[in-house]
Design an enzyme around this catalytic site. Structure first.
Site, PDB file in Angstrom:
ATOM      1  CG  ASN A   9    -106.213  46.814  11.517  1.00 16.73           C
ATOM      2  OD1 ASN A   9    -105.047  46.915  11.134  1.00 16.73           O
ATOM      3  ND2 ASN A   9    -107.175  47.641  11.143  1.00 16.73           N
ATOM      4  CD1 TRP A  10    -101.646  43.845  15.599  1.00 15.34           C
ATOM      5  CD2 TRP A  10     -99.436  43.871  15.197  1.00 15.34           C
ATOM      6  NE1 TRP A  10    -101.108  42.718  16.171  1.00 15.34           N
ATOM      7  CE2 TRP A  10     -99.747  42.708  15.932  1.00 15.34           C
ATOM      8  CE3 TRP A  10     -98.109  44.087  14.832  1.00 15.34           C
ATOM      9  CZ2 TRP A  10     -98.777  41.776  16.309  1.00 15.34           C
ATOM     10  CZ3 TRP A  10     -97.142  43.166  15.195  1.00 15.34           C
ATOM     11  CH2 TRP A  10     -97.481  42.013  15.937  1.00 15.34           C
ATOM     12  CE  LYS A  11    -107.278  50.398  13.370  1.00 12.38           C
ATOM     13  NZ  LYS A  11    -108.328  51.361  13.707  1.00 12.38           N
ATOM     14  CG  HIS A  99    -109.670  49.626   8.164  1.00 18.29           C
ATOM     15  ND1 HIS A  99    -109.718  50.938   8.598  1.00 18.29           N
ATOM     16  CD2 HIS A  99    -109.862  48.855   9.247  1.00 18.29           C
ATOM     17  CE1 HIS A  99    -109.918  50.936   9.912  1.00 18.29           C
ATOM     18  NE2 HIS A  99    -110.018  49.689  10.325  1.00 18.29           N
ATOM     19  CD  GLU A 101    -108.134  53.443  10.725  1.00 10.41           C
ATOM     20  OE1 GLU A 101    -107.112  52.761  10.500  1.00 10.41           O
ATOM     21  OE2 GLU A 101    -108.745  53.399  11.812  1.00 10.41           O
ATOM     22  CD  GLU A 171    -113.434  47.405  11.357  1.00  9.32           C
ATOM     23  OE1 GLU A 171    -112.903  46.958  12.385  1.00  9.32           O
ATOM     24  OE2 GLU A 171    -112.814  48.076  10.530  1.00  9.32           O
ATOM     25  N   GLY A 177    -111.803  53.160  17.217  1.00 11.84           N
ATOM     26  CA  GLY A 177    -110.796  53.934  17.942  1.00 11.84           C
ATOM     27  C   GLY A 177    -111.376  55.043  18.796  1.00 11.84           C
ATOM     28  CB  SER A 217    -114.461  50.764  20.671  1.00 14.50           C
ATOM     29  OG  SER A 217    -113.938  51.963  20.147  1.00 14.50           O
ATOM     30  N   GLY A 238    -108.713  46.549  16.788  1.00 16.49           N
ATOM     31  CA  GLY A 238    -107.601  47.482  16.635  1.00 16.49           C
ATOM     32  C   GLY A 238    -106.832  47.603  17.942  1.00 16.49           C
ATOM     33  N   GLY A 239    -107.167  48.616  18.717  1.00 15.03           N
ATOM     34  CA  GLY A 239    -106.423  48.925  19.950  1.00 15.03           C
ATOM     35  C   GLY A 239    -106.138  47.718  20.836  1.00 15.03           C
TER      36      GLY A 239
HETATM   37  P1  PGA Z   1    -110.477  49.683  17.268  1.00 14.00           P
HETATM   38  O1  PGA Z   1    -110.194  49.468  15.691  1.00 14.00           O
HETATM   39  O2  PGA Z   1    -110.685  48.317  17.858  1.00 14.00           O
HETATM   40  O3  PGA Z   1    -109.232  50.352  17.776  1.00 14.00           O
HETATM   41  O4  PGA Z   1    -111.685  50.537  17.369  1.00 14.00           O
HETATM   42  C1  PGA Z   1    -110.890  48.498  14.948  1.00 14.00           C
HETATM   43  C2  PGA Z   1    -110.497  48.575  13.501  1.00 14.00           C
HETATM   44  O5  PGA Z   1    -110.321  49.683  12.977  1.00 14.00           O
HETATM   45  O6  PGA Z   1    -110.340  47.540  12.812  1.00 14.00           O
END
Ligand code: PGA
Length: 257
Positions: A9-11, A99, A101, A171, A177, A217, A238-239
């Site tokens: 997930n590049w966000k 998600h 967010e 999640e 994050g 994470s 994500g990251g």
């Molecule tokens: P993260 O994000 O790996 O940066 O914690 C995961 C996500 O939000 O899908």
């Protein structure tokens, strides 16, 4: 048997130039890897602006293209929204829905998500449906209840046929994050609980075929502990999906177990 998946997930990261470089790097690495794509899947969820150009430079036999969100209407006067049909038309075949967010900053509710899920399925997009509790809920030991209601109020409204087409991503919001990863024991416990809910609703066979990803994470340094758990079928990353080497390493780790 259920598919094992590593999804990135590049966000809201990368401009088009950097996004293309990242996509090409991921695709080049994976294209020479020999594995059964029925058993293992690699997905990248890019920003909307990148979907079409990224689709032109990746090996789509090995890398599945996904959006990160989708409108809860099919077409019409919805300024700024992107429909399922548009997403399909640029070559994406999956979409992340719900998600945390989106739930926290853009007011997505179980009701909007129910609509989105139905539309995604109608247009044959693979939904990656996210659930998970916030820190206060975990501390109050309400995480099982929270996850149950997120599933009951959206996913379990689907027919059995439609439910079989969904990937679930658990999640814990406190781990996204933050660098605070759930321990393998914590993650396995709730993944097993989610699978048990599916057993109760749709039976053992469908539960055994349901892919449940962990997100929050997750990176090469902690993925062995997570991916070796029996009910953790992969990761929503994500990251670490923004670095091609780390992302492919996660696929390699997923394939070890
Ligand atoms: P993260 O994000 O790996 O940066 O914690 C995961 C996500 O939000 O899908």
């Amino acid at each position: 048997m259920r598919k094992k998946i590593v999804a990135g997930n590049w966000k809201m990261n990368t401009d088009l130039e950097d996004g293309l470089k990242l996509a090409v790097a991921v695709s080049q690495k994976v294209t020479y890897m020999n594995y059964d794509t029925e058993k293992f899947g690699l997905i990248i969820a890019t920003p909307f602006t990148h979907l079409h150009p990224v689709g032109q430079v990746i090996d789509t036999d090995k890398v599945q293209l996904s959006a990160q969100n989708m409108a809860d209407n099919e077409s019409g006067a919805f300024t700024g929204e992107t429909s399922a049909e548009m997403i399909k038309s640029v070559g994406a075949t999956a979409v992340i829905l719900g998600h945390s967010e989106r739930r926290a900053y853009y007011g997505e509710t179980n009701e909007t998500l129910t609509k989105k899920l139905e539309i995604a399925l109608k247009h044959e997009l693979l939904p990656i449906f996210c659930i998970g509790e916030v820190l206060e809920e975990r501390e109050a030991e309400k995480h099982f209840d929270v996850v149950k209601s997120q599933i009951d109020e959206v996913l379990f409204k689907l027919s059995e046929e439609d439910f079989k087409k969904v990937v679930i991503a658990y999640e814990p919001v406190w781990a996204i994050g933050t660098g605070k990863v759930a321990t393998p024991v914590q993650a396995q416990e709730i993944h097993a609980y989610i699978r048990e809910l599916v057993v109760e609703k749709f039976g053992q066979e469908i539960a055994d075929d349901t892919t449940i990803l962990y997100g929050g994470s997750c990176k090469p340094a902690n993925a062995d502990g997570l991916f070796s758990q029996p009910d953790i079928d992969g990761g929503l990353i994500g990251g670490a999906s923004l670095k091609a080497d780390d992302f492919i390493e996660l696929l390699n780790i997923r394939m070890k177990y």
